[in-house]
Design a protein around this motif. Structure first.
Motif, PDB file in Angstrom:
ATOM      1  N   PRO A 159       4.498   6.955  12.666  1.00 56.20           N
ATOM      2  CA  PRO A 159       5.716   7.236  13.333  1.00 56.20           C
ATOM      3  C   PRO A 159       6.390   6.017  13.989  1.00 56.20           C
ATOM      4  O   PRO A 159       7.590   5.400  13.732  1.00 56.20           O
ATOM      5  N   GLY A 160       5.643   5.061  14.578  1.00 56.73           N
ATOM      6  CA  GLY A 160       5.962   3.689  14.889  1.00 56.73           C
ATOM      7  C   GLY A 160       6.491   2.771  13.965  1.00 56.73           C
ATOM      8  O   GLY A 160       7.579   2.008  14.101  1.00 56.73           O
ATOM      9  N   LEU A 161       5.752   2.686  12.745  1.00 54.03           N
ATOM     10  CA  LEU A 161       6.291   1.939  11.801  1.00 54.03           C
ATOM     11  C   LEU A 161       7.791   2.451  11.013  1.00 54.03           C
ATOM     12  O   LEU A 161       8.625   1.553  10.681  1.00 54.03           O
ATOM     13  N   THR A 162       7.566   3.775  11.073  1.00 54.34           N
ATOM     14  CA  THR A 162       8.790   4.545  10.469  1.00 54.34           C
ATOM     15  C   THR A 162      10.107   3.928  11.304  1.00 54.34           C
ATOM     16  O   THR A 162      11.107   3.828  10.804  1.00 54.34           O
ATOM     17  N   GLU A 163       9.797   4.209  12.539  1.00 57.41           N
ATOM     18  CA  GLU A 163      11.001   3.823  13.502  1.00 57.41           C
ATOM     19  C   GLU A 163      11.413   2.421  13.519  1.00 57.41           C
ATOM     20  O   GLU A 163      12.674   2.211  13.689  1.00 57.41           O
ATOM     21  N   ALA A 164      10.320   1.649  13.236  1.00 54.86           N
ATOM     22  CA  ALA A 164      10.854   0.273  13.179  1.00 54.86           C
ATOM     23  C   ALA A 164      11.744  -0.185  11.864  1.00 54.86           C
ATOM     24  O   ALA A 164      12.333  -1.286  11.847  1.00 54.86           O
ATOM     25  N   LEU A 165      11.539   0.621  10.970  1.00 56.02           N
ATOM     26  CA  LEU A 165      12.566   0.484   9.875  1.00 56.02           C
ATOM     27  C   LEU A 165      14.032   0.726  10.319  1.00 56.02           C
ATOM     28  O   LEU A 165      14.400   1.512  11.165  1.00 56.02           O
ATOM     29  N   THR A 166      15.011   0.071   9.464  1.00 58.87           N
ATOM     30  CA  THR A 166      16.337   0.312   9.697  1.00 58.87           C
ATOM     31  C   THR A 166      16.638   1.775   9.309  1.00 58.87           C
ATOM     32  O   THR A 166      16.194   2.289   8.498  1.00 58.87           O
ATOM     33  N   ALA A 167      17.713   2.242   9.673  1.00 54.52           N
ATOM     34  CA  ALA A 167      18.258   3.749   9.464  1.00 54.52           C
ATOM     35  C   ALA A 167      18.352   3.763   7.829  1.00 54.52           C
ATOM     36  O   ALA A 167      17.880   4.885   7.290  1.00 54.52           O
ATOM     37  N   PRO A 168      18.967   2.947   7.286  1.00 54.77           N
ATOM     38  CA  PRO A 168      19.110   3.123   5.822  1.00 54.77           C
ATOM     39  C   PRO A 168      17.583   2.990   5.084  1.00 54.77           C
ATOM     40  O   PRO A 168      17.493   3.880   4.219  1.00 54.77           O
ATOM     41  N   ASN A 169      16.891   2.193   5.570  1.00 60.54           N
ATOM     42  CA  ASN A 169      15.599   2.110   4.813  1.00 60.54           C
ATOM     43  C   ASN A 169      14.595   3.170   5.114  1.00 60.54           C
ATOM     44  O   ASN A 169      13.731   3.661   4.518  1.00 60.54           O
ATOM     45  N   ARG A 170      14.640   3.829   6.481  1.00 59.39           N
ATOM     46  CA  ARG A 170      14.109   5.162   6.600  1.00 59.39           C
ATOM     47  C   ARG A 170      14.333   6.152   5.559  1.00 59.39           C
ATOM     48  O   ARG A 170      13.525   6.795   5.244  1.00 59.39           O
ATOM     49  N   ASN A 171      15.565   6.019   5.043  1.00 58.25           N
ATOM     50  CA  ASN A 171      15.781   7.215   3.865  1.00 58.25           C
ATOM     51  C   ASN A 171      15.243   6.642   2.509  1.00 58.25           C
ATOM     52  O   ASN A 171      14.911   7.457   1.754  1.00 58.25           O
ATOM     53  N   ARG A 172      15.020   5.464   2.227  1.00 57.94           N
ATOM     54  CA  ARG A 172      14.575   5.018   1.027  1.00 57.94           C
ATOM     55  C   ARG A 172      12.867   4.828   0.916  1.00 57.94           C
ATOM     56  O   ARG A 172      12.407   5.081   0.351  1.00 57.94           O
ATOM     57  N   HIS A 173      12.670   4.141   2.005  1.00 54.17           N
ATOM     58  CA  HIS A 173      10.984   3.820   2.185  1.00 54.17           C
ATOM     59  C   HIS A 173      10.096   4.914   2.982  1.00 54.17           C
ATOM     60  O   HIS A 173      10.777   5.413   3.906  1.00 54.17           O
ATOM     61  N   ARG A 174       9.008   4.701   2.763  1.00 53.19           N
ATOM     62  CA  ARG A 174       8.068   5.611   3.787  1.00 53.19           C
ATOM     63  C   ARG A 174       6.707   5.084   3.564  1.00 53.19           C
ATOM     64  O   ARG A 174       6.019   4.652   2.774  1.00 53.19           O
ATOM     65  N   PHE A 175       5.950   5.589   4.777  1.00 49.24           N
ATOM     66  CA  PHE A 175       4.565   5.174   4.996  1.00 49.24           C
ATOM     67  C   PHE A 175       3.890   6.558   4.738  1.00 49.24           C
ATOM     68  O   PHE A 175       4.107   7.568   5.054  1.00 49.24           O
ATOM     69  N   VAL A 176       2.820   6.467   3.893  1.00 54.24           N
ATOM     70  CA  VAL A 176       1.836   7.841   3.579  1.00 54.24           C
ATOM     71  C   VAL A 176       0.406   7.219   3.876  1.00 54.24           C
ATOM     72  O   VAL A 176      -0.148   6.005   3.598  1.00 54.24           O
ATOM     73  N   CYS A 177      -0.493   8.064   4.399  1.00 53.07           N
ATOM     74  CA  CYS A 177      -1.680   7.853   4.532  1.00 53.07           C
ATOM     75  C   CYS A 177      -2.682   8.558   3.504  1.00 53.07           C
ATOM     76  O   CYS A 177      -2.487   9.826   3.428  1.00 53.07           O
ATOM     77  N   GLU A 178      -3.414   7.837   2.716  1.00 57.13           N
ATOM     78  CA  GLU A 178      -3.999   8.406   1.649  1.00 57.13           C
ATOM     79  C   GLU A 178      -5.541   8.421   1.720  1.00 57.13           C
ATOM     80  O   GLU A 178      -6.158   7.081   2.205  1.00 57.13           O
ATOM     81  N   VAL A 179      -6.141   9.518   1.774  1.00 60.04           N
ATOM     82  CA  VAL A 179      -7.734   9.449   1.962  1.00 60.04           C
ATOM     83  C   VAL A 179      -8.446   9.062   0.611  1.00 60.04           C
ATOM     84  O   VAL A 179      -8.031   9.749  -0.633  1.00 60.04           O
ATOM     85  N   GLN A 180      -9.267   8.593   0.688  1.00 62.00           N
ATOM     86  CA  GLN A 180     -10.243   8.214  -0.469  1.00 62.00           C
ATOM     87  C   GLN A 180     -11.911   8.170  -0.102  1.00 62.00           C
ATOM     88  O   GLN A 180     -12.090   7.574   0.951  1.00 62.00           O
ATOM     89  N   SER A 181     -12.632   8.974  -0.803  1.00 62.98           N
ATOM     90  CA  SER A 181     -13.873   9.160  -0.656  1.00 62.98           C
ATOM     91  C   SER A 181     -14.427   7.621  -0.980  1.00 62.98           C
ATOM     92  O   SER A 181     -14.226   6.932  -1.643  1.00 62.98           O
ATOM     93  N   ASP A 182     -15.962   7.522  -0.544  1.00 60.68           N
ATOM     94  CA  ASP A 182     -16.368   6.326  -0.775  1.00 60.68           C
ATOM     95  C   ASP A 182     -16.670   6.185  -2.431  1.00 60.68           C
ATOM     96  O   ASP A 182     -16.712   4.791  -2.801  1.00 60.68           O
ATOM     97  N   SER A 183     -16.932   7.177  -3.080  1.00 55.55           N
ATOM     98  CA  SER A 183     -17.131   6.984  -4.490  1.00 55.55           C
ATOM     99  C   SER A 183     -16.023   6.648  -5.353  1.00 55.55           C
ATOM    100  O   SER A 183     -15.806   5.868  -6.217  1.00 55.55           O
ATOM    101  N   GLU A 184     -14.760   7.229  -4.834  1.00 59.20           N
ATOM    102  CA  GLU A 184     -13.557   6.897  -5.363  1.00 59.20           C
ATOM    103  C   GLU A 184     -13.130   5.553  -5.322  1.00 59.20           C
ATOM    104  O   GLU A 184     -12.648   4.737  -6.197  1.00 59.20           O
TER     105      GLU A 184
END
Length: 83
Positions: free
Chosen positions: A40-65
């Motif tokens: 949320p903090g990183l998303t809010e730091a983006l400018t308003a137009p960039n919030r519509n275009r860019h996004r942050f995603v948390c991706e889980v990976q197991s140790d084997s992956e």
């Protein structure tokens, strides 16, 4: 468990043409919670137009992956859309 914070840099709001950049990573049982706490903090730091275009995603990976990912060379995927 390993969690990667990925930044999707997209050319427009449709998010059909994006470049993925790894921004951070966490390890351990609370890794996903740590990642989602910063989004949320990183998303809010983006400018308003960039919030519509860019996004942050948390991706889980197991140790084997993760082990397979380090051995394999990254593939470049080119997407072309015609209207």
């Amino acid at each position: 468990m390993t969690v990667f914070l990925l930044l999707y840099l997209c050319t427009d709001a449709t998010r059909t043409d994006c470049q993925v950049v790894q921004a951070d990573s966490w390890n351990g049982p609370s890794a996903y919670e740590q990642c989602t706490d910063v989004v949320p903090g990183l998303t809010e730091a983006l400018t308003a137009p960039n919030r519509n275009r860019h996004r942050f995603v948390c991706e889980v990976q197991s140790d084997s992956e993760q082990n397979v990912r380090h051995r394999a060379k990254p593939a470049f995927i080119h997407q072309s859309f015609r209207m």
